[in-house]
Design a protein around this motif. Structure first.
Motif, PDB file in Angstrom:
ATOM      1  N   GLU A 148     -49.677  46.733 -17.586  1.00 34.77           N
ATOM      2  CA  GLU A 148     -48.863  45.931 -16.667  1.00 34.77           C
ATOM      3  C   GLU A 148     -47.403  45.858 -17.098  1.00 34.77           C
ATOM      4  OE1 GLU A 148     -48.849  41.342 -15.038  1.00 34.77           O
ATOM      5  OE2 GLU A 148     -50.735  42.217 -15.720  1.00 34.77           O
ATOM      6  N   GLU A 149     -47.179  45.760 -18.430  1.00 35.51           N
ATOM      7  CA  GLU A 149     -45.794  45.650 -18.929  1.00 35.51           C
ATOM      8  C   GLU A 149     -44.988  46.923 -18.715  1.00 35.51           C
ATOM      9  OE1 GLU A 149     -48.373  46.785 -22.523  1.00 35.51           O
ATOM     10  OE2 GLU A 149     -48.573  45.702 -20.639  1.00 35.51           O
ATOM     11  N   HIS A 150     -45.656  48.001 -18.317  1.00 34.33           N
ATOM     12  CA  HIS A 150     -44.989  49.270 -18.031  1.00 34.33           C
ATOM     13  C   HIS A 150     -44.835  49.494 -16.528  1.00 34.33           C
ATOM     14  CE1 HIS A 150     -46.852  49.693 -22.028  1.00 34.33           C
ATOM     15  NE2 HIS A 150     -45.663  50.180 -22.317  1.00 34.33           N
ATOM     16  N   GLY A 151     -45.082  48.452 -15.765  1.00 35.70           N
ATOM     17  CA  GLY A 151     -44.906  48.561 -14.325  1.00 35.70           C
ATOM     18  C   GLY A 151     -45.895  49.487 -13.662  1.00 35.70           C
ATOM     19  N   VAL A 152     -47.095  49.599 -14.231  1.00 35.64           N
ATOM     20  CA  VAL A 152     -48.109  50.487 -13.643  1.00 35.64           C
ATOM     21  C   VAL A 152     -48.431  50.007 -12.234  1.00 35.64           C
ATOM     22  CG1 VAL A 152     -50.515  51.249 -13.773  1.00 35.64           C
ATOM     23  CG2 VAL A 152     -49.104  51.229 -15.836  1.00 35.64           C
ATOM     24  N   TYR A 153     -48.397  50.952 -11.296  1.00 35.69           N
ATOM     25  CA  TYR A 153     -48.789  50.673  -9.914  1.00 35.69           C
ATOM     26  C   TYR A 153     -49.735  51.779  -9.471  1.00 35.69           C
ATOM     27  CZ  TYR A 153     -48.770  50.232  -4.899  1.00 35.69           C
ATOM     28  OH  TYR A 153     -49.178  50.103  -3.606  1.00 35.69           O
ATOM     29  N   ILE A 154     -50.860  51.376  -8.871  1.00 43.25           N
ATOM     30  CA  ILE A 154     -51.865  52.336  -8.401  1.00 43.25           C
ATOM     31  C   ILE A 154     -52.317  51.899  -7.020  1.00 43.25           C
ATOM     32  CG2 ILE A 154     -54.133  53.355  -8.861  1.00 43.25           C
ATOM     33  CD1 ILE A 154     -53.647  52.433 -11.840  1.00 43.25           C
ATOM     34  N   GLY A 155     -52.407  52.854  -6.103  1.00 34.76           N
ATOM     35  CA  GLY A 155     -52.897  52.522  -4.771  1.00 34.76           C
ATOM     36  C   GLY A 155     -52.929  53.729  -3.849  1.00 34.76           C
ATOM     37  N   ASN A 156     -54.027  53.882  -3.115  1.00 36.55           N
ATOM     38  CA  ASN A 156     -54.178  54.947  -2.118  1.00 36.55           C
ATOM     39  C   ASN A 156     -53.938  56.346  -2.691  1.00 36.55           C
ATOM     40  OD1 ASN A 156     -54.799  53.143  -0.016  1.00 36.55           O
ATOM     41  ND2 ASN A 156     -52.628  52.706   0.274  1.00 36.55           N
ATOM     42  N   GLY A 157     -54.402  56.571  -3.907  1.00 37.95           N
ATOM     43  CA  GLY A 157     -54.248  57.885  -4.519  1.00 37.95           C
ATOM     44  C   GLY A 157     -52.904  58.099  -5.198  1.00 37.95           C
ATOM     45  N   TYR A 158     -52.042  57.093  -5.162  1.00 34.60           N
ATOM     46  CA  TYR A 158     -50.707  57.178  -5.767  1.00 34.60           C
ATOM     47  C   TYR A 158     -50.714  56.390  -7.073  1.00 34.60           C
ATOM     48  CZ  TYR A 158     -45.681  56.491  -6.386  1.00 34.60           C
ATOM     49  OH  TYR A 158     -44.411  56.459  -6.908  1.00 34.60           O
ATOM     50  N   TYR A 159     -49.938  56.837  -8.060  1.00 27.72           N
ATOM     51  CA  TYR A 159     -49.783  56.092  -9.305  1.00 27.72           C
ATOM     52  C   TYR A 159     -48.330  56.175  -9.760  1.00 27.72           C
ATOM     53  CZ  TYR A 159     -49.364  60.520 -11.737  1.00 27.72           C
ATOM     54  OH  TYR A 159     -48.915  61.752 -12.142  1.00 27.72           O
ATOM     55  N   SER A 160     -47.879  55.197 -10.496  1.00 27.18           N
ATOM     56  CA  SER A 160     -46.546  55.244 -11.101  1.00 27.18           C
ATOM     57  C   SER A 160     -46.534  54.335 -12.319  1.00 27.18           C
ATOM     58  CB  SER A 160     -45.469  54.811 -10.105  1.00 27.18           C
ATOM     59  OG  SER A 160     -45.592  53.433  -9.820  1.00 27.18           O
ATOM     60  N   LEU A 161     -45.662  54.668 -13.260  1.00 27.88           N
ATOM     61  CA  LEU A 161     -45.506  53.859 -14.473  1.00 27.88           C
ATOM     62  C   LEU A 161     -44.161  54.168 -15.094  1.00 27.88           C
ATOM     63  CD1 LEU A 161     -46.130  55.744 -17.376  1.00 27.88           C
ATOM     64  CD2 LEU A 161     -48.093  56.163 -15.879  1.00 27.88           C
ATOM     65  N   HIS A 162     -43.692  53.252 -15.931  1.00 26.92           N
ATOM     66  CA  HIS A 162     -42.454  53.456 -16.685  1.00 26.92           C
ATOM     67  C   HIS A 162     -42.823  53.595 -18.150  1.00 26.92           C
ATOM     68  CE1 HIS A 162     -38.402  53.069 -18.208  1.00 26.92           C
ATOM     69  NE2 HIS A 162     -37.963  53.150 -16.964  1.00 26.92           N
ATOM     70  N   THR A 163     -42.476  54.731 -18.749  1.00 21.48           N
ATOM     71  CA  THR A 163     -42.881  55.024 -20.132  1.00 21.48           C
ATOM     72  C   THR A 163     -42.053  54.278 -21.173  1.00 21.48           C
ATOM     73  OG1 THR A 163     -41.345  56.866 -20.410  1.00 21.48           O
ATOM     74  CG2 THR A 163     -43.513  57.354 -19.432  1.00 21.48           C
ATOM     75  N   GLY A 164     -41.024  53.566 -20.735  1.00 20.43           N
ATOM     76  CA  GLY A 164     -40.060  52.978 -21.655  1.00 20.43           C
ATOM     77  C   GLY A 164     -38.816  53.829 -21.726  1.00 20.43           C
ATOM     78  N   VAL A 165     -38.898  55.047 -21.182  1.00 18.22           N
ATOM     79  CA  VAL A 165     -37.751  55.958 -21.120  1.00 18.22           C
ATOM     80  C   VAL A 165     -37.453  56.310 -19.662  1.00 18.22           C
ATOM     81  CG1 VAL A 165     -36.822  58.208 -21.817  1.00 18.22           C
ATOM     82  CG2 VAL A 165     -38.283  56.921 -23.393  1.00 18.22           C
ATOM     83  N   VAL A 166     -38.468  56.782 -18.947  1.00 11.94           N
ATOM     84  CA  VAL A 166     -38.321  57.184 -17.544  1.00 11.94           C
ATOM     85  C   VAL A 166     -39.604  56.850 -16.786  1.00 11.94           C
ATOM     86  CG1 VAL A 166     -36.726  59.090 -18.023  1.00 11.94           C
ATOM     87  CG2 VAL A 166     -39.188  59.503 -18.018  1.00 11.94           C
ATOM     88  N   CYS A 167     -39.570  57.111 -15.490  1.00 10.62           N
ATOM     89  CA  CYS A 167     -40.756  56.939 -14.649  1.00 10.62           C
ATOM     90  C   CYS A 167     -41.556  58.237 -14.592  1.00 10.62           C
ATOM     91  CB  CYS A 167     -40.351  56.583 -13.222  1.00 10.62           C
ATOM     92  SG  CYS A 167     -39.591  54.958 -13.039  1.00 10.62           S
ATOM     93  N   VAL A 168     -42.864  58.078 -14.535  1.00 10.54           N
ATOM     94  CA  VAL A 168     -43.765  59.188 -14.224  1.00 10.54           C
ATOM     95  C   VAL A 168     -44.602  58.716 -13.050  1.00 10.54           C
ATOM     96  CG1 VAL A 168     -45.659  60.647 -15.010  1.00 10.54           C
ATOM     97  CG2 VAL A 168     -43.846  60.004 -16.612  1.00 10.54           C
TER      98      VAL A 168
END
Length: 202
Positions: A148-168
């Motif tokens: 959660e502290e990395h801004g993980v978002y998951i939904g409808n087959g999509y995912y995103s997170l912040h590694t502390g450097v950039v987004c993946v």
């Protein structure tokens, strides 16, 4: 006599000072060593904790085509011919800049993320539209220390997170697995992490 000694002392002092850094006995002073390349990730502007951290510092390959300026989608104003105030009206979609170092760290992190998500796909059990349960994707990212502290978002087959450097971010379904490395959005979609593009306006 005292004046002559003073003048001689001053002359010797001047010769000593001007001789610094010159060759002595045919041996040139060694140039100062440059610091070794950094093995720590480049700092992020958001000061987030690290996750999906590669074991070794990635090799940075400067690319003349790689832009380190924030990206905006859509037509840009050129010589006054574009939409007026387009950049201002779409500033919320701007992404943080990416240096070659950040891009290299992001690519290394994206490989780790991809490997974990490949395991989810290999285990099978996709649901409607080939999507996997959000909990399974979250568990895969958690194995890399991303929560959660990395801004993980998951939904409808999509995912995103912040590694502390950039987004993946990207998509993970039965038939598709993508990864994209990018900067955090200036104003991400409300209720998501920093790496989800805002679909509306202010």
């Amino acid at each position: 006599m005292l004046i002559r000694r003073s003048v001689t002392a001053v002359a010797l002092l001047v010769l000593t000072l001007t001789a610094c850094g010159t060759q002595r006995g045919g041996v040139r002073d060694a140039p100062p060593e440059s610091p070794p390349p950094s093995t720590s990730p480049p700092p992020s502007s958001g000061a987030r904790p690290m996750c999906a951290e590669p074991a070794e510092a990635p090799t940075v390959v400067p690319s003349p085509s790689a832009s380190s300026t924030p990206r905006t989608d859509g037509p840009q104003e050129q010589h006054g011919d574009g939409a007026p105030h387009y950049a201002e009206n779409h500033a919320y979609r701007m992404q943080a800049s990416m240096t070659p170092e950040k891009r290299a760290w992001g690519a290394a992190s994206a490989e780790l993320v991809r490997a974990e998500l490949e395991k989810v796909r290999a285990e099978g059990g996709a649901r409607e539209y080939g999507r996997f349960a959000d909990e399974r994707v979250a568990a895969a990212l958690a194995r890399l220390g991303c929560g959660e502290e990395h801004g993980v978002y998951i939904g409808n087959g999509y995912y995103s997170l912040h590694t502390g450097v950039v987004c993946v971010s990207g998509r993970v379904t039965k038939d598709e697995l993508t990864t994209e490395v990018h900067g955090a959005y200036a104003e991400p979609q409300p209720g998501t992490g920093p790496c989800v593009e805002n679909q509306g306006g202010h």
